[in-house]
Design an enzyme around this catalytic site. Structure first.
Site, PDB file in Angstrom:
ATOM      1  N   LYS A 177       8.320  -4.382  -0.408  1.00 36.56           N
ATOM      2  CA  LYS A 177       8.180  -4.706   0.898  1.00 36.56           C
ATOM      3  C   LYS A 177       7.792  -6.134   1.000  1.00 36.56           C
ATOM      4  CE  LYS A 177       4.601  -5.437   3.811  1.00 36.56           C
ATOM      5  NZ  LYS A 177       5.092  -6.574   4.611  1.00 36.56           N
ATOM      6  N   GLU A 252      -2.781 -10.823  -6.867  1.00 33.34           N
ATOM      7  CA  GLU A 252      -2.618 -12.284  -7.107  1.00 33.34           C
ATOM      8  C   GLU A 252      -3.059 -12.728  -5.540  1.00 33.34           C
ATOM      9  OE1 GLU A 252      -1.821 -13.717  -9.887  1.00 33.34           O
ATOM     10  OE2 GLU A 252      -0.976 -11.956 -11.031  1.00 33.34           O
ATOM     11  N   CYS A 286      -0.665 -21.219  -3.394  1.00 32.20           N
ATOM     12  CA  CYS A 286      -2.003 -20.514  -3.633  1.00 32.20           C
ATOM     13  C   CYS A 286      -2.722 -21.310  -4.935  1.00 32.20           C
ATOM     14  CB  CYS A 286      -1.796 -19.177  -4.381  1.00 32.20           C
ATOM     15  SG  CYS A 286      -0.235 -18.936  -5.505  1.00 32.20           S
ATOM     16  N   GLU A 385      -9.845 -21.687   1.466  1.00 31.07           N
ATOM     17  CA  GLU A 385      -8.409 -21.861   1.308  1.00 31.07           C
ATOM     18  C   GLU A 385      -7.728 -22.100   2.564  1.00 31.07           C
ATOM     19  OE1 GLU A 385      -5.873 -18.525   0.592  1.00 31.07           O
ATOM     20  OE2 GLU A 385      -4.932 -19.905  -1.218  1.00 31.07           O
TER      21      GLU A 385
HETATM   22  P1  NAD Z   1      -1.301 -11.390   3.455  1.00 34.35           P
HETATM   23  O1  NAD Z   1      -2.399 -11.023   2.780  1.00 34.35           O
HETATM   24  O2  NAD Z   1      -1.605 -11.615   5.089  1.00 34.35           O
HETATM   25  O3  NAD Z   1       0.177 -10.715   3.461  1.00 34.35           O
HETATM   26  C1  NAD Z   1       0.616 -10.481   2.074  1.00 34.35           C
HETATM   27  C2  NAD Z   1       1.483  -9.113   2.171  1.00 34.35           C
HETATM   28  O4  NAD Z   1       0.444  -8.236   2.427  1.00 34.35           O
HETATM   29  C3  NAD Z   1       2.481  -8.949   3.292  1.00 34.35           C
HETATM   30  O5  NAD Z   1       3.453  -8.508   2.750  1.00 34.35           O
HETATM   31  C4  NAD Z   1       1.844  -8.149   4.228  1.00 34.35           C
HETATM   32  O6  NAD Z   1       2.872  -7.788   5.309  1.00 34.35           O
HETATM   33  C5  NAD Z   1       1.147  -7.339   3.485  1.00 34.35           C
HETATM   34  N1  NAD Z   1      -0.033  -6.634   4.125  1.00 34.35           N
HETATM   35  C6  NAD Z   1      -0.863  -7.157   5.372  1.00 34.35           C
HETATM   36  N2  NAD Z   1      -2.076  -6.126   5.602  1.00 34.35           N
HETATM   37  C7  NAD Z   1      -1.675  -5.305   4.919  1.00 34.35           C
HETATM   38  C8  NAD Z   1      -2.296  -3.915   4.453  1.00 34.35           C
HETATM   39  N3  NAD Z   1      -3.358  -3.624   5.320  1.00 34.35           N
HETATM   40  N4  NAD Z   1      -2.095  -3.339   3.441  1.00 34.35           N
HETATM   41  C9  NAD Z   1      -0.869  -3.631   2.557  1.00 34.35           C
HETATM   42  N5  NAD Z   1      -0.255  -4.575   2.750  1.00 34.35           N
HETATM   43  C10 NAD Z   1      -0.493  -5.590   3.915  1.00 34.35           C
HETATM   44  O7  NAD Z   1      -0.945 -12.962   2.989  1.00 34.35           O
HETATM   45  P2  NAD Z   1       0.233 -14.002   3.455  1.00 34.35           P
HETATM   46  O8  NAD Z   1      -0.628 -14.729   4.553  1.00 34.35           O
HETATM   47  O9  NAD Z   1       1.509 -13.328   3.414  1.00 34.35           O
HETATM   48  O10 NAD Z   1       0.211 -15.018   2.281  1.00 34.35           O
HETATM   49  C11 NAD Z   1      -0.514 -16.008   2.268  1.00 34.35           C
HETATM   50  C12 NAD Z   1      -1.936 -15.687   1.069  1.00 34.35           C
HETATM   51  O11 NAD Z   1      -1.403 -15.311  -0.337  1.00 34.35           O
HETATM   52  C13 NAD Z   1      -2.794 -16.910   0.478  1.00 34.35           C
HETATM   53  O12 NAD Z   1      -4.273 -16.530   0.656  1.00 34.35           O
HETATM   54  C14 NAD Z   1      -2.293 -17.203  -0.808  1.00 34.35           C
HETATM   55  O13 NAD Z   1      -3.350 -17.814  -1.328  1.00 34.35           O
HETATM   56  C15 NAD Z   1      -1.758 -15.894  -1.355  1.00 34.35           C
HETATM   57  N6  NAD Z   1      -0.986 -16.144  -2.458  1.00 34.35           N
HETATM   58  C16 NAD Z   1      -1.336 -15.880  -3.726  1.00 34.35           C
HETATM   59  C17 NAD Z   1      -0.395 -16.035  -4.934  1.00 34.35           C
HETATM   60  C18 NAD Z   1      -0.967 -15.946  -6.079  1.00 34.35           C
HETATM   61  O14 NAD Z   1      -0.188 -15.569  -6.783  1.00 34.35           O
HETATM   62  N7  NAD Z   1      -2.159 -15.633  -6.596  1.00 34.35           N
HETATM   63  C19 NAD Z   1       0.626 -16.454  -4.407  1.00 34.35           C
HETATM   64  C20 NAD Z   1       1.077 -16.671  -3.167  1.00 34.35           C
HETATM   65  C21 NAD Z   1       0.315 -16.722  -2.096  1.00 34.35           C
END
Ligand code: NAD
Length: 478
Positions: A177, A252, A286, A385
């Site tokens: 997804k 992550e 990130c 962040e």
């Molecule tokens: P997000 O948590 O909003 O979404 C990530 C994914 O989770 C998306 O596919 C979203 O649709 C899904 N999602 C949202 N609500 C959900 C739920 N209730 N249950 C299951 N899935 C759900 O994050 P984002 O805004 O897409 O990404 C930004 C964040 O990601 C930042 O905090 C960043 O630091 C982090 N990030 C971490 C890494 C790492 O490897 N540590 C890498 C990239 C980004």
């Protein structure tokens, strides 16, 4: 770079069980170009029945894929790599459009990097499966089962490949997804999987929102492992859902990394590379070194180098060669980042570049490259962040204080250390509570383990450690 003019920006199917099938509901998700605010196209909004069908397809594929020989699995991943490589120009263009990534980054970080990572996984899949003898036990690794991969928008293909490539190499079928903000590049992977002849059900794609498709996958009784990349808040919800049935999770999550510049460092290089790291992908990274910690004896000089380096990060059309800073992903993200900048000013940080009044394109979700000096290490600027091009400079007096400020964070993902003395840099790196540290700007290693300490996550991705994350260990006594 040659761009294919006919990349598909609207899709109306899901990829399930090796076939393109219509979604259960007619709902669609609009995909926006963040550089203009225009709608690029649409993808289906998957729903719970689609998740059920995808998990069933993955489950049906499990026994055969898990039993595939190393040579066959390695060959299948090599074919997938070739089919995806053939789409390199489309990948760059798609990420340029749906994320707003400037040309150079689109071609490098968003295209070549995931292709390199996938090639590495193909080689690992073809190699011998880990097995060792402990006393009279044979210890073997086996695939964990059906994997749900839930990914964010900021490195849309890299984060998909980091999970999907490792899971497939380990012998696990996947339901993917992708983020609803950048779902289009995931379709190029499904196209490649079809062309490469991956067995039916080994890779399944269900686009949709987090609360609908993501939550259904995280809670699904027939998903053995959820591999999640995204925000710490969502990661917590995913971990809760998986805990109810004791499913394995890897998370992550976010970061607030420190770049520690010691008094004997090559200051100009350390600051310039640090600024570039903080502003990569418009700061939506990130691992971004968003806190620059500089020894007091060189602090004023560092502030001035950082301010002039930031001034060179021009915002603009991502498809214009001179653009170094693309837009933020969405209007909501722009509001969040602006809020952080305003709060930083209100908290007394000294603005030395960018800020709320710096000129940016009128259309799209742009924010200027922004640098604050004299940031209180406990303030929101240094703790939250931000996920935008906002860098905070903080002075320190000695190595102990540098380490203590660097570790003053609920996150622990990455970091940097700069010193003319390799042993001194290594000692500081060892004391930093983070999953990775780069000394003197050493390059990213896509085969090294990647992941977080503290609230930056659980588990590791990339390379052999990434594959092991998708395996169970079995002891056979004989
Ligand atoms: P997000 O948590 O909003 O979404 C990530 C994914 O989770 C998306 O596919 C979203 O649709 C899904 N999602 C949202 N609500 C959900 C739920 N209730 N249950 C299951 N899935 C759900 O994050 P984002 O805004 O897409 O990404 C930004 C964040 O990601 C930042 O905090 C960043 O630091 C982090 N990030 C971490 C890494 C790492 O490897 N540590 C890498 C990239 C980004």
């Amino acid at each position: 770079m040659t761009l294919s003019p006919d990349v598909l920006l609207s899709r109306d199917r899901l990829y399930l069980g090796g076939a393109w099938v219509p979604p259960a509901s007619g709902e669609r998700i609009a995909v926006e170009n963040p550089a203009t605010g225009d709608i690029l196209g649409h993808v289906p909004a998957g729903s719970a029945p689609d998740v059920d069908a995808a998990v069933a397809a993955a489950r049906a594929a499990f026994d055969r894929w898990a039993a595939t020989s190393a040579a066959e699995r390695g060959a299948a991943l090599t074919r997938l790599h070739a089919a995806l490589s053939a789409r390199a120009a489309d990948i760059s263009r798609t990420v340029g459009l749906e994320l707003g990534a400037p040309l150079k980054i689109a071609a490098a970080t968003h295209t070549r990097l995931p292709l390199t990572v996938l090639q590495g996984y193909a080689e690992l899949a073809a190699g011998p499966a880990p097995a060792e003898t402990v006393g009279h036990s044979l210890v073997v690794s086996e695939p964990v089962g059906v994997v749900a991969a839930i990914t964010p928008w900021n490195y849309p293909l890299h984060q998909i490949i980091a999970k999907v490539g490792a899971a497939l190499a380990a012998g696990c079928p996947v339901v993917l997804k992708p983020s609803e903000l950048t779902p289009l590049v995931a379709y190029l992977l499904a196209d490649a999987a079809e062309e490469a002849g991956l067995p039916a059900g080994v890779l399944n794609l269900v686009p949709g929102t987090g609360p609908e498709v993501g939550a259904a996958l995280a809670a699904h009784p027939d998903v053995d492992m959820v591999s999640f990349t995204g925000s710490t808040a969502t990661g917590r919800a995913v971990a809760h859902a998986a805990a109810d049935r004791i499913a394995r999770v890897s998370l992550e999550l976010g970061g607030k990394s420190a770049n520690v510049i010691l008094d004997d460092a090559d200051l100009t290089r350390a600051v310039k590379v640090g600024v570039g790291n903080a502003f990569l992908n418009s700061g939506q990274t990130c691992t971004a070194w968003t806190r620059m910690l500089v020894h007091r004896s060189r602090y004023d000089e560092a502030v001035s180098i950082a301010a002039s380096a930031a001034a060179k990060y021009h915002t603009g059309d991502p498809f214009d060669e001179s653009t170094r800073l693309g837009p933020l992903i969405s209007a909501a993200q722009l509001e969040r980042v602006r809020g952080h900048v305003e709060r930083g000013l209100a908290d007394g940080a000294r603005l030395v570049a960018g800020g709320p009044h710096a000129p940016v394109p009128e259309r799209g979700h742009f924010v200027a490259a922004t640098v604050f000096a004299d940031v209180d290490p406990d303030s929101a600027l240094a703790q939250e962040e931000i996920f935008g091009p906002v860098l905070s400079l903080i002075p320190f007096t000695d190595d102990d204080e540098a380490v203590s400020i660097a570790n003053n964070s609920r996150y622990g993902l990455a970091g940097g250390v700069w010193s003319a003395e390799p042993e001194r840099a290594l000692a500081v790196a060892r004391r930093m509570r983070t999953g990775a540290v780069d000394i003197n700007g050493a390059a990213f290693n896509p085969a090294a383990p990647f992941g977080g300490y503290k609230q930056s996550g659980v588990g590791r991705e990339l390379g052999a450690y990434g594959v092991a994350e998708f395996q169970q260990i079995k002891a056979i006594q004989r």
